[in-house]
Design a protein around this motif. Structure first.
Motif, PDB file in Angstrom:
ATOM      1  N   ASP A 135      33.436  39.673  35.815  1.00 59.08           N
ATOM      2  CA  ASP A 135      33.325  38.605  34.821  1.00 59.08           C
ATOM      3  C   ASP A 135      32.198  37.691  35.280  1.00 59.08           C
ATOM      4  O   ASP A 135      32.406  36.780  36.089  1.00 59.08           O
ATOM      5  N   GLY A 136      31.003  37.947  34.795  1.00 59.36           N
ATOM      6  CA  GLY A 136      29.848  37.165  35.214  1.00 59.36           C
ATOM      7  C   GLY A 136      29.643  37.279  36.714  1.00 59.36           C
ATOM      8  O   GLY A 136      29.572  38.382  37.256  1.00 59.36           O
ATOM      9  N   PRO A 137      29.602  36.148  37.416  1.00 62.97           N
ATOM     10  CA  PRO A 137      29.370  36.199  38.863  1.00 62.97           C
ATOM     11  C   PRO A 137      30.623  36.497  39.675  1.00 62.97           C
ATOM     12  O   PRO A 137      30.597  36.426  40.901  1.00 62.97           O
ATOM     13  N   PHE A 138      31.731  36.857  38.991  1.00 62.01           N
ATOM     14  CA  PHE A 138      32.999  37.056  39.676  1.00 62.01           C
ATOM     15  C   PHE A 138      33.465  38.509  39.614  1.00 62.01           C
ATOM     16  O   PHE A 138      33.193  39.222  38.649  1.00 62.01           O
ATOM     17  N   ALA A 139      34.173  38.903  40.652  1.00 61.21           N
ATOM     18  CA  ALA A 139      34.948  40.144  40.645  1.00 61.21           C
ATOM     19  C   ALA A 139      36.412  39.734  40.496  1.00 61.21           C
ATOM     20  O   ALA A 139      36.901  38.885  41.246  1.00 61.21           O
ATOM     21  N   VAL A 140      37.101  40.322  39.525  1.00 57.69           N
ATOM     22  CA  VAL A 140      38.472  39.939  39.225  1.00 57.69           C
ATOM     23  C   VAL A 140      39.411  40.995  39.807  1.00 57.69           C
ATOM     24  O   VAL A 140      39.288  42.189  39.519  1.00 57.69           O
ATOM     25  N   THR A 141      40.360  40.550  40.640  1.00 60.85           N
ATOM     26  CA  THR A 141      41.262  41.474  41.332  1.00 60.85           C
ATOM     27  C   THR A 141      42.527  41.719  40.517  1.00 60.85           C
ATOM     28  O   THR A 141      42.777  41.053  39.503  1.00 60.85           O
ATOM     29  N   ARG A 142      43.366  42.646  41.008  1.00 60.86           N
ATOM     30  CA  ARG A 142      44.612  42.970  40.305  1.00 60.86           C
ATOM     31  C   ARG A 142      45.568  41.784  40.284  1.00 60.86           C
ATOM     32  O   ARG A 142      46.458  41.719  39.444  1.00 60.86           O
ATOM     33  N   GLU A 143      45.394  40.834  41.229  1.00 58.63           N
ATOM     34  CA  GLU A 143      46.230  39.626  41.234  1.00 58.63           C
ATOM     35  C   GLU A 143      45.742  38.585  40.236  1.00 58.63           C
ATOM     36  O   GLU A 143      46.392  37.559  40.054  1.00 58.63           O
ATOM     37  N   GLY A 144      44.583  38.840  39.617  1.00 57.82           N
ATOM     38  CA  GLY A 144      43.987  37.849  38.735  1.00 57.82           C
ATOM     39  C   GLY A 144      43.123  36.849  39.469  1.00 57.82           C
ATOM     40  O   GLY A 144      42.729  35.822  38.902  1.00 57.82           O
TER      41      GLY A 144
END
Length: 281
Positions: A135-144
């Motif tokens: 999500d843009g500059p972020f990596a989103v993990t399974r925990e949110g």
């Protein structure tokens, strides 16, 4: 004799694969768990006051052989094989194998796509995460969790220079049994740095001295190269070049860069000689 640090055996209980090899009252089948705390202490005894032996990072697997019913579990880390007691709260049934890891010395997990939000967790180098999307500059993990993408890498991507990794820990407080930027010891620094570069590494300095590299001759201290490991009894340092080392040490209570000859002289004055110098390549 089997090393007790690496052998899941006690007088009352041992791993069933050791049956016929050692004496124990009973032998049990271990159960695999996943570390879910960001940093879990592995201790000598089932007490929060017991000596810290090493630390396990989130995403690591551990085989558990005993739970004391009072908040502690006894088992063996699947990575480096170390045996000890972990807090029960740090364990969960294994999920899918994480495909990513933290590549920064330390980073924050945010609850949403903004660095202005208060972090929900602090994560350290080598910790494993499952990234579900970007999500843009972020990596989103399974925990949110939203992690800075610059601080996350593929699990199979390795650093080209383990010495440069160790240098990034300069200033980290010294912690016996530590292996993160919150606190680290001499052999923990070597293990974390080598693992980041894709090289398997035992946990303690005597194990590293025995298992890593080839030994240089008596003149080794005069021909040091970047990446050589210098060993003393219960201590290890990493050569940066012909004249300087980086090491976590109790003299400074920190990871520091120092002149090699000055360190050798200081430790000799304290009663310990260099026991070997090992070259990894």
């Amino acid at each position: 004799m089997d090393d007790p640090r690496l052998t899941p055996a006690r007088p009352d209980l041992a791993a069933n694969y050791l049956e016929g090899k050692i004496a124990a009252a009973r032998f049990v089948e271990g159960e695999e768990f996943e570390i879910v705390d960001a940093l879990a202490p592995l201790r000598e005894a089932p007490s929060s006051e017991a000596m810290l032996l090493t630390q396990a990072l989130r995403g690591e697997r551990v085989t558990i052989y005993d739970r004391d019913g009072e908040g502690f579990a006894w088992g063996q880390l699947n990575g480096d094989g170390y045996v000890g007691w972990l807090p029960d709260r740090a364990l969960a049934k294994p999920a899918d194998q994480p495909a990513h890891k933290i590549t920064a010395v330390r980073t924050f997990a945010f609850p949403g796509p903004s660095i202005k939000l208060p972090p929900v967790e602090t994560l350290v180098m080598g910790l494993l995460v499952t990234v579900q999307r970007e999500d843009g500059p972020f990596a989103v993990t399974r925990e949110g969790w939203y992690l800075p993408r610059a601080h996350v890498g593929s699990r199979d991507r390795f650093e080209p220079d383990f010495v440069a990794v160790a240098e990034r820990f300069v200033g980290t407080p010294y912690l016996w049994g530590g292996k993160s930027s919150f606190g680290i010891d001499c052999s923990g620094l070597v293990q974390v740095a080598l693992n980041a570069a894709g090289t398997g590494c035992p946990r303690d300095s005597d194990m590293q001295e025995e298992g890593l590299g080839r030994e240089l001759g008596p003149a080794g201290a005069n021909e040091l190269q970047r990446g050589d490991l210098i060993f003393w009894k219960r201590h290890v340092a990493i050569a940066r070049d012909a004249t300087t080392i980086v090491h976590a040490n109790a003299h400074h209570m920190a990871t520091v860069i120092e002149n090699t000859r000055e360190v050798i002289a200081r430790i000799k004055t304290a009663g310990s000689e260099v026991t070997s110098i090992k070259r990894l390549k």
